[in-house]
Design an enzyme around this catalytic site. Structure first.
Site, PDB file in Angstrom:
ATOM      1  N   ASP A   1     -14.364   0.935   6.574  1.00 56.83           N
ATOM      2  CA  ASP A   1     -13.388   0.848   5.853  1.00 56.83           C
ATOM      3  C   ASP A   1     -13.622  -0.298   5.655  1.00 56.83           C
ATOM      4  OD1 ASP A   1     -12.317   3.446   6.246  1.00 56.83           O
ATOM      5  OD2 ASP A   1     -10.738   2.990   7.506  1.00 56.83           O
TER       6      ASP A   1
ATOM      7  N   GLN B   1      -5.276 -28.152 -10.523  1.00 55.78           N
ATOM      8  CA  GLN B   1      -5.958 -28.367 -11.422  1.00 55.78           C
ATOM      9  C   GLN B   1      -4.818 -30.545 -11.527  1.00 55.78           C
ATOM     10  OE1 GLN B   1      -8.759 -27.027 -12.215  1.00 55.78           O
ATOM     11  NE2 GLN B   1      -8.784 -29.426 -12.749  1.00 55.78           N
TER      12      GLN B   1
ATOM     13  N   LYS C   1      -3.087  -3.284   8.667  1.00 52.91           N
ATOM     14  CA  LYS C   1      -2.934  -4.684   8.313  1.00 52.91           C
ATOM     15  C   LYS C   1      -2.276  -5.524   7.052  1.00 52.91           C
ATOM     16  CE  LYS C   1      -5.347  -6.014  11.613  1.00 52.91           C
ATOM     17  NZ  LYS C   1      -4.640  -6.930  13.025  1.00 52.91           N
ATOM     18  N   ASP C   2      -2.247  -6.045   7.137  1.00 51.48           N
ATOM     19  CA  ASP C   2      -0.798  -6.511   6.495  1.00 51.48           C
ATOM     20  C   ASP C   2      -1.201  -7.099   4.549  1.00 51.48           C
ATOM     21  OD1 ASP C   2       1.395  -6.711   7.968  1.00 51.48           O
ATOM     22  OD2 ASP C   2      -0.045  -7.914   9.133  1.00 51.48           O
TER      23      ASP C   2
ATOM     24  N   ASP D   1      -7.733  -7.154   1.105  1.00 57.02           N
ATOM     25  CA  ASP D   1      -7.315  -5.917   1.406  1.00 57.02           C
ATOM     26  C   ASP D   1      -8.533  -5.967   3.207  1.00 57.02           C
ATOM     27  OD1 ASP D   1      -6.229  -3.366   1.823  1.00 57.02           O
ATOM     28  OD2 ASP D   1      -8.800  -2.891   1.316  1.00 57.02           O
ATOM     29  N   LYS D   2      -7.605  -4.812   3.617  1.00 56.17           N
ATOM     30  CA  LYS D   2      -7.906  -5.213   4.922  1.00 56.17           C
ATOM     31  C   LYS D   2      -8.376  -6.492   5.586  1.00 56.17           C
ATOM     32  CE  LYS D   2      -8.912  -0.669   4.587  1.00 56.17           C
ATOM     33  NZ  LYS D   2      -8.517  -0.652   3.640  1.00 56.17           N
TER      34      LYS D   2
ATOM     35  N   TYR E   1       1.049   0.010  15.444  1.00 56.00           N
ATOM     36  CA  TYR E   1       0.381  -0.016  14.263  1.00 56.00           C
ATOM     37  C   TYR E   1       0.684   0.146  13.011  1.00 56.00           C
ATOM     38  CZ  TYR E   1      -4.217  -0.366  12.119  1.00 56.00           C
ATOM     39  OH  TYR E   1      -4.871  -1.061  10.348  1.00 56.00           O
TER      40      TYR E   1
ATOM     41  N   ASP F   1       1.366  -0.932   0.494  1.00 57.91           N
ATOM     42  CA  ASP F   1       0.474   0.393  -0.108  1.00 57.91           C
ATOM     43  C   ASP F   1       1.394   1.444  -0.307  1.00 57.91           C
ATOM     44  OD1 ASP F   1      -2.066   1.711   0.069  1.00 57.91           O
ATOM     45  OD2 ASP F   1      -2.657   1.216   2.088  1.00 57.91           O
TER      46      ASP F   1
ATOM     47  N   TYR G   1      -1.043  -3.457  19.248  1.00 55.94           N
ATOM     48  CA  TYR G   1      -0.553  -2.598  18.311  1.00 55.94           C
ATOM     49  C   TYR G   1      -1.097  -1.818  18.007  1.00 55.94           C
ATOM     50  CZ  TYR G   1       3.002  -7.156  18.323  1.00 55.94           C
ATOM     51  OH  TYR G   1       4.131  -7.530  19.013  1.00 55.94           O
TER      52      TYR G   1
HETATM   53  C1  F6R Z   1      -7.052  -0.358   8.250  1.00 55.57           C
HETATM   54  C2  F6R Z   1      -7.473   0.990   7.840  1.00 55.57           C
HETATM   55  C3  F6R Z   1      -7.752   1.645   7.826  1.00 55.57           C
HETATM   56  C4  F6R Z   1      -7.709   2.538   8.687  1.00 55.57           C
HETATM   57  C5  F6R Z   1      -8.348   4.217   9.417  1.00 55.57           C
HETATM   58  C6  F6R Z   1      -7.919   5.236  10.257  1.00 55.57           C
HETATM   59  O1  F6R Z   1      -6.402  -1.597   7.801  1.00 55.57           O
HETATM   60  O2  F6R Z   1      -5.886   1.085   7.147  1.00 55.57           O
HETATM   61  O3  F6R Z   1      -9.261   1.154   8.240  1.00 55.57           O
HETATM   62  O4  F6R Z   1      -6.796   2.046  10.255  1.00 55.57           O
HETATM   63  O5  F6R Z   1      -9.152   4.571   8.350  1.00 55.57           O
HETATM   64  O6  F6R Z   1      -6.489   5.924   9.325  1.00 55.57           O
HETATM   65  P1  F6R Z   1      -5.926   7.291  10.159  1.00 55.57           P
HETATM   66  O7  F6R Z   1      -5.514   7.028  11.318  1.00 55.57           O
HETATM   67  O8  F6R Z   1      -4.386   7.025   8.778  1.00 55.57           O
HETATM   68  O9  F6R Z   1      -6.703   7.938   9.418  1.00 55.57           O
HETATM   69 MG    MG Z   2      -5.126  -2.290   2.550  1.00 54.06          MG
HETATM   70 MG    MG Z   3      -3.866   2.676   2.202  1.00 53.17          MG
END
Ligand code: F6R
Ligand code: MG
Ligand code: MG
Length: 368
Positions: free
Chosen positions: A291, A244, A234-235, A135-136, A231, A14, A352
């Site tokens: 999100d 197959q 996420k990964d 994602d997420k 933090y 990302d 974290y």
């Molecule tokens: C989850 C993610 C988002 C952010 C959220 C707050 O992996 O990336 O949910 O954690 O949008 O982001 P900030 O702290 O950058 O405003």
């Molecule tokens: Mg992402």
């Molecule tokens: Mg992003």
């Protein structure tokens, strides 16, 4: 460098998105394509496909250089850097360059922020390869579907019916807390495997081999928070699955994703939510509600003389409409818990995030 074999490398990061953590920008994809095309002409890679999962940019590459190749990793790193400088920063995209945690490239992108899944293998007469990108959520999100694909006869009929699968598969598991790994042979040690991988925040499937040694699957395992000690999102893992002819059929690989199981991630990387399989198209492949919810896209290829034939959009099928509907019902249900567990993750996982800062302020006010 091994000449006969082909390696599929999926490297992702990302490096900025819009709006907020929603999706990637078309200009990021364009710059990636231009740079990877140049690398293809220079002979660094044989073929590539650039795509995204929500706000994560994904490079699917083939080459003859084997896993952990410095040139391929450097190519990905430099490309992410250039996209950050040429697109993310000038457009002030959100979180520009966020996953590029290291100051400078040091030979392998593992541990530097980007996620990596790589699989080197002898190309068969015809070799279907499926790439999943989420994602997420976090690498442990693959534990359930990968177990069902390669270890569960209620999912994969071939484990019973096809003599080539009947001897089972060996799973390599990474303990992300202690940075050590273990190989577990199934079906003999199925219960041991489940005893570990049910703890999906810690024990993560990294590789799967057929019991005669044939490489079958690879997944990314990095945990950004453990690298950075704080933090950083996420990964958002990726995985590669071959299919197959003595391996699970494409349909057996896709089957577990019909169940939108609960995974950790979603808003602020702090919530459990359903993993929703979505199309690669722009309408579905971006996160919105809270999100999220966490989602997975699937790209299906034939690897042909190391070229990528495809992709087919694996979840862009009405067969997954009902899964999406169930995922939306689960989303409603989970969201009604607001800040309460188990929607919000437990304390070990919250360590974290920014929650400890909030709790710190209250420390002195507790009375015995
Ligand atoms: C989850 C993610 C988002 C952010 C959220 C707050 O992996 O990336 O949910 O954690 O949008 O982001 P900030 O702290 O950058 O405003
Ligand atoms: Mg992402
Ligand atoms: Mg992003």
């Amino acid at each position: 460098m091994s000449s006969q074999k082909v390696t599929v490398s999926v490297i992702k990061a990302d490096v900025g998105s819009y709006p907020g953590h929603g999706t990637v920008h078309p200009q990021q994809i364009e710059v990636a394509k231009t740079l990877l095309e140049k690398a293809r002409k220079d002979g660094a890679i044989v073929d590539f496909f650039v795509t995204h999962a929500g706000d994560d940019l994904e490079f699917i590459m083939t080459h003859r250089r084997g896993e952990n190749d410095k040139r391929v990793h450097q190519l990905a790193w430099d490309t992410f850097k250039e996209i950050t400088d040429k697109v993310s920063k000038p457009l002030k995209l959100y979180g520009a360059g966020q996953d590029l945690l290291a100051e400078a490239f040091s030979g392998n992108v593992k541990g530097m922020g980007p996620g990596v899944a790589e699989l080197e293998f002898e190309e068969r007469r015809s070799d279907p390869v499926l790439v999943f990108m989420a994602d997420k959520t976090e690498p442990g999100a693959w534990n359930l579907p990968l177990f069902r694909i390669f270890g569960d006869p209620f999912n994969t009929a071939g484990l019973i019916i096809d003599p080539a699968l009947h001897d089972g598969f060996t799973f390599e598991i990474l303990d992300v807390m202690e940075d050590q790994s273990i190989k577990i042979k199934c079906p003999d040690e199925t219960y041991d495997l489940l005893a570990l991988i049910g703890t999906s925040s810690r024990y993560v499937i990294s590789k799967i081999y057929r019991n005669d040694g044939m490489p079958a699957a690879a997944a990314s395992t990095s945990r950004l928070s453990l690298i950075a000690g704080r933090y950083v999102g996420k990964d958002d893992p990726v995985c590669i699955v071959r299919a197959q002819h003595g391996l699970p059929a494409v349909g057996e690989v896709l089957e577990p994703f019909a169940f939108p199981h609960l995974v950790a991630g979603w808003m602020r990387g702090s919530h459990l939510g359903p993993l929703m399989p979505v199309s690669m198209n722009d309408v579905q492949n971006r996160v919105t509600r809270f999100d999220g919810p966490p989602r997975v896209v699937g790209a299906g290829f034939q690897v042909s003389d190391a070229k990528l034939i495809g992709p087919a959009d694996l979840f862009g099928d009405p067969a997954y409409d009902r899964t999406r509907q169930v995922a939306n019902e689960i989303t409603d249900y989970m969201r009604r818990h607001g800040p309460f567990m188990p929607h919000r993750l437990g304390p070990e996982e919250m360590e974290y995030t920014t929650l400890p800062e909030v709790l710190e302020k209250l420390k002195t006010r507790f009375k015995k």
